[in-house]
Scaffold this motif. Structure first.
Motif, PDB file in Angstrom:
ATOM      1  N   ASP A 181       0.847  -1.189   0.000  1.00 47.75           N
ATOM      2  CA  ASP A 181       0.000   0.000   0.000  1.00 47.75           C
ATOM      3  C   ASP A 181       0.882   1.237   0.000  1.00 47.75           C
ATOM      4  N   TYR A 182       0.580   2.184  -0.875  1.00 53.22           N
ATOM      5  CA  TYR A 182       1.301   3.453  -0.918  1.00 53.22           C
ATOM      6  C   TYR A 182       0.700   4.369   0.141  1.00 53.22           C
ATOM      7  N   VAL A 183       1.505   4.815   1.105  1.00 54.07           N
ATOM      8  CA  VAL A 183       1.007   5.678   2.179  1.00 54.07           C
ATOM      9  C   VAL A 183       1.577   7.089   2.091  1.00 54.07           C
ATOM     10  N   GLY A 184       2.344   7.374   1.051  1.00 55.06           N
ATOM     11  CA  GLY A 184       2.855   8.724   0.815  1.00 55.06           C
ATOM     12  C   GLY A 184       3.732   9.231   1.942  1.00 55.06           C
ATOM     13  N   LYS A 185       3.496  10.490   2.314  1.00 54.40           N
ATOM     14  CA  LYS A 185       4.314  11.136   3.347  1.00 54.40           C
ATOM     15  C   LYS A 185       3.976  10.655   4.756  1.00 54.40           C
ATOM     16  N   ASP A 186       2.958   9.812   4.891  1.00 49.77           N
ATOM     17  CA  ASP A 186       2.600   9.244   6.195  1.00 49.77           C
ATOM     18  C   ASP A 186       3.397   7.973   6.503  1.00 49.77           C
ATOM     19  N   PRO A 209      -2.906  -2.295  11.885  1.00 46.97           N
ATOM     20  CA  PRO A 209      -2.717  -3.652  11.360  1.00 46.97           C
ATOM     21  C   PRO A 209      -1.456  -3.731  10.491  1.00 46.97           C
ATOM     22  N   GLU A 210      -0.740  -4.857  10.615  1.00 45.49           N
ATOM     23  CA  GLU A 210       0.482  -5.034   9.829  1.00 45.49           C
ATOM     24  C   GLU A 210       0.134  -5.318   8.379  1.00 45.49           C
ATOM     25  N   ARG A 211       0.883  -4.664   7.491  1.00 48.65           N
ATOM     26  CA  ARG A 211       0.735  -4.864   6.059  1.00 48.65           C
ATOM     27  C   ARG A 211       1.995  -4.310   5.400  1.00 48.65           C
ATOM     28  N   SER A 212       2.197  -4.641   4.159  1.00 52.45           N
ATOM     29  CA  SER A 212       3.335  -4.100   3.410  1.00 52.45           C
ATOM     30  C   SER A 212       2.978  -2.700   2.956  1.00 52.45           C
ATOM     31  N   ILE A 213       3.851  -1.748   3.264  1.00 52.26           N
ATOM     32  CA  ILE A 213       3.624  -0.366   2.855  1.00 52.26           C
ATOM     33  C   ILE A 213       4.887   0.207   2.231  1.00 52.26           C
ATOM     34  N   TYR A 214       4.711   1.246   1.442  1.00 53.04           N
ATOM     35  CA  TYR A 214       5.838   2.035   0.962  1.00 53.04           C
ATOM     36  C   TYR A 214       5.384   3.472   0.853  1.00 53.04           C
ATOM     37  N   GLY A 215       6.347   4.368   0.909  1.00 53.32           N
ATOM     38  CA  GLY A 215       6.006   5.777   0.852  1.00 53.32           C
ATOM     39  C   GLY A 215       7.253   6.618   0.973  1.00 53.32           C
ATOM     40  N   GLU A 216       7.081   7.803   1.508  1.00 50.96           N
ATOM     41  CA  GLU A 216       8.177   8.766   1.580  1.00 50.96           C
ATOM     42  C   GLU A 216       8.417   9.157   3.037  1.00 50.96           C
ATOM     43  N   ALA A 217       9.694   9.317   3.370  1.00 51.02           N
ATOM     44  CA  ALA A 217      10.061   9.757   4.717  1.00 51.02           C
ATOM     45  C   ALA A 217      11.271  10.668   4.605  1.00 51.02           C
ATOM     46  N   LYS A 218      11.323  11.637   5.487  1.00 52.50           N
ATOM     47  CA  LYS A 218      12.499  12.499   5.545  1.00 52.50           C
ATOM     48  C   LYS A 218      13.636  11.707   6.171  1.00 52.50           C
ATOM     49  N   LEU A 219      14.852  12.132   5.899  1.00 56.92           N
ATOM     50  CA  LEU A 219      16.021  11.411   6.392  1.00 56.92           C
ATOM     51  C   LEU A 219      15.998  11.258   7.910  1.00 56.92           C
ATOM     52  N   ASP A 220      15.654  12.326   8.636  1.00 59.40           N
ATOM     53  CA  ASP A 220      15.638  12.227  10.099  1.00 59.40           C
ATOM     54  C   ASP A 220      14.542  11.285  10.583  1.00 59.40           C
ATOM     55  N   GLU A 221      13.417  11.220   9.869  1.00 56.92           N
ATOM     56  CA  GLU A 221      12.349  10.286  10.238  1.00 56.92           C
ATOM     57  C   GLU A 221      12.812   8.845  10.023  1.00 56.92           C
ATOM     58  N   ALA A 222      13.477   8.582   8.899  1.00 60.45           N
ATOM     59  CA  ALA A 222      13.964   7.229   8.607  1.00 60.45           C
ATOM     60  C   ALA A 222      15.003   6.794   9.641  1.00 60.45           C
ATOM     61  N   VAL A 235      12.784  -0.987   8.343  1.00 60.21           N
ATOM     62  CA  VAL A 235      12.537  -0.222   7.119  1.00 60.21           C
ATOM     63  C   VAL A 235      13.771  -0.324   6.231  1.00 60.21           C
ATOM     64  N   ALA A 236      13.588  -0.079   4.952  1.00 66.82           N
ATOM     65  CA  ALA A 236      14.703  -0.082   4.004  1.00 66.82           C
ATOM     66  C   ALA A 236      14.389   0.871   2.862  1.00 66.82           C
ATOM     67  N   PRO A 237      15.412   1.536   2.335  1.00 64.50           N
ATOM     68  CA  PRO A 237      15.173   2.406   1.187  1.00 64.50           C
ATOM     69  C   PRO A 237      14.911   1.573  -0.066  1.00 64.50           C
ATOM     70  N   LEU A 238      14.123   2.117  -0.960  1.00 71.58           N
ATOM     71  CA  LEU A 238      13.848   1.437  -2.218  1.00 71.58           C
ATOM     72  C   LEU A 238      14.891   1.850  -3.251  1.00 71.58           C
ATOM     73  N   PRO A 239      15.248   0.942  -4.153  1.00 71.22           N
ATOM     74  CA  PRO A 239      16.289   1.254  -5.136  1.00 71.22           C
ATOM     75  C   PRO A 239      15.764   2.000  -6.363  1.00 71.22           C
ATOM     76  N   PHE A 240      14.663   2.712  -6.215  1.00 68.69           N
ATOM     77  CA  PHE A 240      14.089   3.474  -7.316  1.00 68.69           C
ATOM     78  C   PHE A 240      13.308   4.641  -6.751  1.00 68.69           C
ATOM     79  N   ASN A 241      13.050   5.625  -7.591  1.00 65.61           N
ATOM     80  CA  ASN A 241      12.231   6.755  -7.179  1.00 65.61           C
ATOM     81  C   ASN A 241      10.776   6.334  -7.206  1.00 65.61           C
ATOM     82  N   ILE A 242      10.053   6.706  -6.188  1.00 67.42           N
ATOM     83  CA  ILE A 242       8.657   6.320  -6.090  1.00 67.42           C
ATOM     84  C   ILE A 242       7.810   7.118  -7.062  1.00 67.42           C
ATOM     85  N   GLY A 243       7.984   8.403  -7.097  1.00 68.08           N
ATOM     86  CA  GLY A 243       7.092   9.230  -7.887  1.00 68.08           C
ATOM     87  C   GLY A 243       5.809   9.418  -7.108  1.00 68.08           C
TER      88      GLY A 243
END
Length: 154
Positions: A100-105, A119-132, A142-150
């Protein structure tokens, strides 16, 4: 910003953007520039042609055959150029299909799942460096993705 074409000792070529020429030099000297394909740290700038934009009247007279010569005729521009690009495209497709794409959340959603309040589920989105960094320090997997999400829009 400046775009360099780089190559590693294994002759892999890739492009990378840097804030300035000085920024590239500092990162290179610190060993922080590595091959995007194999991870080799022996990097050098590859020979590049400057991107010079023709005058407006010259651009209007330029034949379409010159533009066609810049792209390989045997594959569409949207097709992956190498097995590495194909692998990245496959990873991106799998992530998008199975998560699930959760964006900046992302940071708050990942933390809530880790704490058991969501509830646990697979998510991806965006996080600031300090948040990560905070998520990692708190043991949230958590892990960074090897591509730009867009950005996804409605």
């Amino acid at each position: 910003m400046i775009n360099y074409t780089l190559k590693c000792a294994n002759d892999h070529r890739f492009d990378s953007w840097f804030q300035s020429a000085d920024a590239y030099e500092k990162l290179h000297k610190a060993g922080m520039v590595v091959c995007a394909i194999c991870g080799n740290g022996d990097i050098a700038k590859a020979m590049m042609a400057p991107r010079v934009r023709p005058a407006r009247n010259a651009a209007a007279k330029r034949p379409d055959t010159e533009q066609a010569a810049q792209a390989p005729a045997d594959r569409p521009l949207s097709a992956p150029a190498s097995p590495t690009e194909q692998a990245l495209a496959d990873i991106r497709r799998k992530v998008q299909e199975n998560s699930d794409y959760v964006g900046k959340d992302f940071a708050s959603e990942a933390r809530a799942m880790h704490e058991g309040t969501a509830p646990e589920r697979s998510i991806y989105g965006e996080a600031k460096l300090d948040e990560a960094k905070a998520l990692i320090e708190d043991g949230v997997p958590v892990a960074p993705l090897p591509f730009n999400i867009g950005r996804k829009t409605n």
